[in-house]
Motif scaffolding. Structure first.
Motif, mmCIF file in Angstrom:
data_model
loop_
_atom_site.group_PDB
_atom_site.id
_atom_site.type_symbol
_atom_site.label_atom_id
_atom_site.label_comp_id
_atom_site.label_asym_id
_atom_site.label_seq_id
_atom_site.Cartn_x
_atom_site.Cartn_y
_atom_site.Cartn_z
ATOM 1 N N ALA A 12 0.840 -1.205 0.000
ATOM 2 C CA ALA A 12 0.000 0.000 0.000
ATOM 3 C C ALA A 12 0.873 1.253 0.000
ATOM 4 O O ALA A 12 0.596 2.214 -0.726
ATOM 5 C CB ALA A 12 -0.928 -0.001 1.211
ATOM 6 N N GLU A 219 -10.627 2.749 -12.717
ATOM 7 C CA GLU A 219 -10.222 3.535 -11.545
ATOM 8 C C GLU A 219 -8.778 4.005 -11.670
ATOM 9 O O GLU A 219 -8.442 5.116 -11.260
ATOM 10 C CB GLU A 219 -10.399 2.711 -10.264
ATOM 11 N N ARG A 223 -7.746 7.868 -11.693
ATOM 12 C CA ARG A 223 -6.749 8.393 -10.753
ATOM 13 C C ARG A 223 -5.646 9.121 -11.507
ATOM 14 O O ARG A 223 -5.277 10.241 -11.144
ATOM 15 C CB ARG A 223 -6.166 7.241 -9.937
ATOM 16 N N MET B 1 -12.285 0.492 -4.788
ATOM 17 C CA MET B 1 -13.225 0.474 -3.687
ATOM 18 C C MET B 1 -13.210 1.815 -2.970
ATOM 19 O O MET B 1 -12.265 2.572 -3.086
ATOM 20 C CB MET B 1 -12.861 -0.651 -2.710
ATOM 21 N N ARG B 2 -14.330 2.062 -2.301
ATOM 22 C CA ARG B 2 -14.434 3.352 -1.622
ATOM 23 C C ARG B 2 -14.472 3.161 -0.114
ATOM 24 O O ARG B 2 -15.076 2.223 0.380
ATOM 25 C CB ARG B 2 -15.708 4.060 -2.051
ATOM 26 N N ILE B 39 -7.302 10.463 -5.227
ATOM 27 C CA ILE B 39 -8.164 9.521 -4.513
ATOM 28 C C ILE B 39 -9.276 10.189 -3.713
ATOM 29 O O ILE B 39 -10.114 9.501 -3.144
ATOM 30 C CB ILE B 39 -7.356 8.633 -3.545
ATOM 31 N N GLN B 83 -11.314 6.966 -2.753
ATOM 32 C CA GLN B 83 -11.377 5.879 -3.736
ATOM 33 C C GLN B 83 -9.986 5.268 -3.838
ATOM 34 O O GLN B 83 -9.060 5.880 -4.359
ATOM 35 C CB GLN B 83 -11.826 6.423 -5.096
ATOM 36 N N VAL B 84 -9.831 4.078 -3.299
ATOM 37 C CA VAL B 84 -8.511 3.439 -3.250
ATOM 38 C C VAL B 84 -8.610 2.016 -3.765
ATOM 39 O O VAL B 84 -9.698 1.524 -4.057
ATOM 40 C CB VAL B 84 -7.965 3.417 -1.807
ATOM 41 N N LYS B 85 -7.457 1.346 -3.856
ATOM 42 C CA LYS B 85 -7.462 -0.016 -4.395
ATOM 43 C C LYS B 85 -7.599 -1.076 -3.311
ATOM 44 O O LYS B 85 -8.098 -2.167 -3.560
ATOM 45 C CB LYS B 85 -6.170 -0.266 -5.180
ATOM 46 N N THR B 86 -7.085 -0.778 -2.135
ATOM 47 C CA THR B 86 -7.127 -1.769 -1.061
ATOM 48 C C THR B 86 -7.424 -1.069 0.259
ATOM 49 O O THR B 86 -7.243 0.143 0.398
ATOM 50 C CB THR B 86 -5.760 -2.482 -0.898
ATOM 51 N N GLU B 89 -4.359 0.564 1.679
ATOM 52 C CA GLU B 89 -4.045 1.886 1.137
ATOM 53 C C GLU B 89 -4.834 2.954 1.910
ATOM 54 O O GLU B 89 -4.292 4.018 2.246
ATOM 55 C CB GLU B 89 -4.389 1.913 -0.346
ATOM 56 N N GLU B 112 -20.799 -0.982 -2.766
ATOM 57 C CA GLU B 112 -20.933 -0.575 -4.150
ATOM 58 C C GLU B 112 -21.725 -1.647 -4.873
ATOM 59 O O GLU B 112 -21.917 -2.744 -4.357
ATOM 60 C CB GLU B 112 -19.557 -0.354 -4.780
#
Lengths: 431, 145
Positions: A12, A219, A223, B1-2, B39, B83-86, B89, B112
């Motif tokens: 991350a 996404e 971004r 994912m949010r 994000i 709004q991130v990927k994991t 994060e 979602e």
């Protein structure tokens, strides 16, 4: 912390920091490929140490410091090598001595400029489009080779080779690590925007059963677009592209029915549209227009998407405006597909006859020969005009041209409908 | 994912006093970083609960109680939509938020459409609406020409 948790946390951090890290390093080593390797080395070091020591308070700074040391070591090593090869090496020696403190200062400079340099380098026209896409996702999106491969449904070896070749091509061509200026900027920027939109479309066209990495590309593209918009706030087309992507993405959830079947724009449940994204898209479009960019190709497409987004019901759609926007887009691109879309918009705004005239002109030009949407549009317009026999022939032709089985079914059903309405009409007319 | 990132400012959120200049500057810088990373979908700060109300339903009957709310520790002070990927994060970003001693952040993943059914989720993104598709094809055409 369990090791797996630590690894996920580190990944991350990597996702957040890698682009800035690579960009900062690329400026001092003047080689994107080497910069990425150095950043990767720092990541490996983190993966070794952090599970035991814990993630440091400022992980970005830790990664940068580690990579920086390695960069300086690497440059010194290179200088030594060069010195061995150089007979008149004094000058080189002086520069090598002076290198370290300069590097320390240089790497802490404004990262925004570095990111922008990285964007333009990864999207450089010496690279083929697929290489630009892979390199951009890798260097700026923080995606792994494996993730890119899954997203594009190709073997991982293909992507890693593509990236290796791209880095070599950049080095061989001596592409400078800089933001283009003057007249070059416009063409180079359009290459950057094209890459971002390609990524978006790849995600948007993901199909059933696809790896989730594919739709996730939307996404990633969003971004990247939003980052670009903060890096180049005065470029209207950047905002235009962001607007287009935000608004298209807002419909992602409404595009499929409960059985997974496609739902056309006009039949979508507009409650399912994502109004956060619509609001963002409309705001981005406003910025593009305020910067005088209303007539750019992305801004025009975004403006068309915005007309649909603003209409609370399909009936409230401002077709007159959409028709005008398509006219602008058609003039700009000269594309027969845009012209065909204009035919539909004009028919909605001014009636089927006006639309058909445009569709007929497209057919006469012959550029869309074999493209199933041309007879589809003509068939629909002919049916609306009560010319059912011609409509049926066009819809059947469209059905024979499409490669999508489900679409063929729908077209044949519409052809059948036109036929029966035609027969009905003949009966009515006969004495 | 949010993720929705919720800020619980503890008791001081209820005083209505503006945070000091330094704290405001730090928060602005943080928000800018979120935006620069692409994000940040949205964010708002909330006024003290004295200006709000709580609505409950009891046996179909609605009751409204005006603020301030008594359990001030649990009163929300603001939120961000990320709004991130994991999840990791989101956690990493939350850790970077300038946070006072009494303050707490809570991360909650947002439902979602994809969360409502695996089949729909899988096929999500499968099809493009007509106009969008034609535009994209056109874009690809003009890009390759």
């Amino acid at each position: 912390m369990a090791e797996a948790d630590a690894h996920r946390a580190i990944i991350a951090v990597w996702k957040i920091e890698s682009a800035r890290l690579i960009a900062g390093l690329a400026r001092i080593v003047r080689d994107v490929g080497l910069a990425e390797e150095l950043a990767q080395d720092a990541l490996v070091a983190a993966l070794e140490r952090w599970p035991e020591s814990g993630v440091p308070e400022n992980p970005g700074a830790w990664l940068m410091a580690t990579a920086k040391h390695r960069a300086i070591d690497e440059l010194r090593r290179r200088k030594r090598l060069e010195r061995k090869h150089e007979e008149l090496g004094h000058d080189m020696e002086v520069r090598a001595e002076g290198a370290a403190p300069d590097l320390e200062a240089a790497i802490d400079d404004d990262v925004g400029d570095d990111l922008l340099r990285l964007v333009f380098t990864a999207c450089h026209p010496v690279l083929p489009p697929d290489a630009r896409v892979a390199l951009t996702l890798r260097l700026l999106g923080g995606l792994t080779t494996d993730e890119i491969a899954r997203a594009f449904v190709v073997p991982e070896a293909t992507i890693s080779q593509r990236i290796v070749r791209a880095k070599r091509a950049l080095a061989d061509a001596g592409v400078p690590f800089e933001v283009p200026r003057g007249p070059e900027l416009a063409t180079r920027l359009s290459s950057v925007l094209e890459v971002v939109y390609l990524v978006f479309n790849e995600g948007y066209s993901a199909t059933a059963g696809d790896d989730w990495m594919r739709p996730a590309l939307c996404e990633d593209a969003l971004r990247l677009g939003r980052i670009l918009a903060t890096l180049m706030p005065d470029e209207p087309e950047v905002h235009g592209l962001v607007a287009l992507m935000e608004i298209q993405a807002s419909r992602a959830h409404a595009r499929l029915g409960t059985g997974g079947e496609p739902v056309l724009l006009f039949e979508q449940n507009r409650v399912l549209w994502d109004h956060v994204l619509i609001r963002r898209g409309l705001a981005a479009l406003e910025r593009a227009e305020a910067l005088g960019g209303a007539l750019g190709p992305y801004a025009l497409q975004a403006a068309i998407a915005a007309c649909h987004a603003r209409a609370r019901t399909a009936e409230q759609t401002d077709w007159t405006r959409i028709a005008a926007l398509y006219a602008g887009l058609s003039q700009l691109t000269g594309s027969p597909i845009v012209e065909l879309n204009r035919a539909v918009a004009v028919s909605m705004a001014f009636g089927p006859e006006a639309g058909l005239a445009i569709a007929d002109a497209v057919a006469e030009d012959g550029d869309l020969e074999g493209y199933h949407l041309l007879p589809t549009v003509r068939g629909d317009l002919l049916a609306k005009l009560g010319r059912f026999d011609e409509a049926r022939a066009e819809l059947e032709r469209a059905a024979s041209l499409t490669r999508n089985a489900r679409e063929r079914e729908l077209l044949l059903a519409r052809a059948e409908d036109a036929k029966s309405r035609g027969l009905h009409e003949h009966r009515e007319k006969s004495p | 994912m949010r993720f929705m990132m919720l800020m619980y400012p503890g008791t001081k959120g209820e005083t209505g006093a503006m945070p000091d200049e330094k704290a405001i500057a730090a928060m602005m810088k943080y928000n800018e970083e979120l935006a620069n990373a692409g994000i940040l979908l949205g964010a708002d700060g909330l006024q003290p609960s004295a200006k709000g109300a709580r609505i409950r339903s009891n046996g179909g009957k609605r009751s409204v109680s005006d603020g301030p709310f008594t359990e001030t520790k649990e009163v929300l002070g603001g939120y961000w939509m990320l709004q991130v990927k994991t999840k990791e994060e989101a956690v990493e970003w939350a850790k970077r938020c300038p946070l006072g001693d009494d303050e707490m952040l809570e991360l909650r993943q947002v439902f979602e459409m994809g969360d409502f059914g695996p089949e729909i989720a899988k096929q999500e993104g499968a099809l493009v609406d007509k106009i969008g598709k034609r535009l994209e094809e056109n874009n690809k055409k003009s890009a390759s020409s």
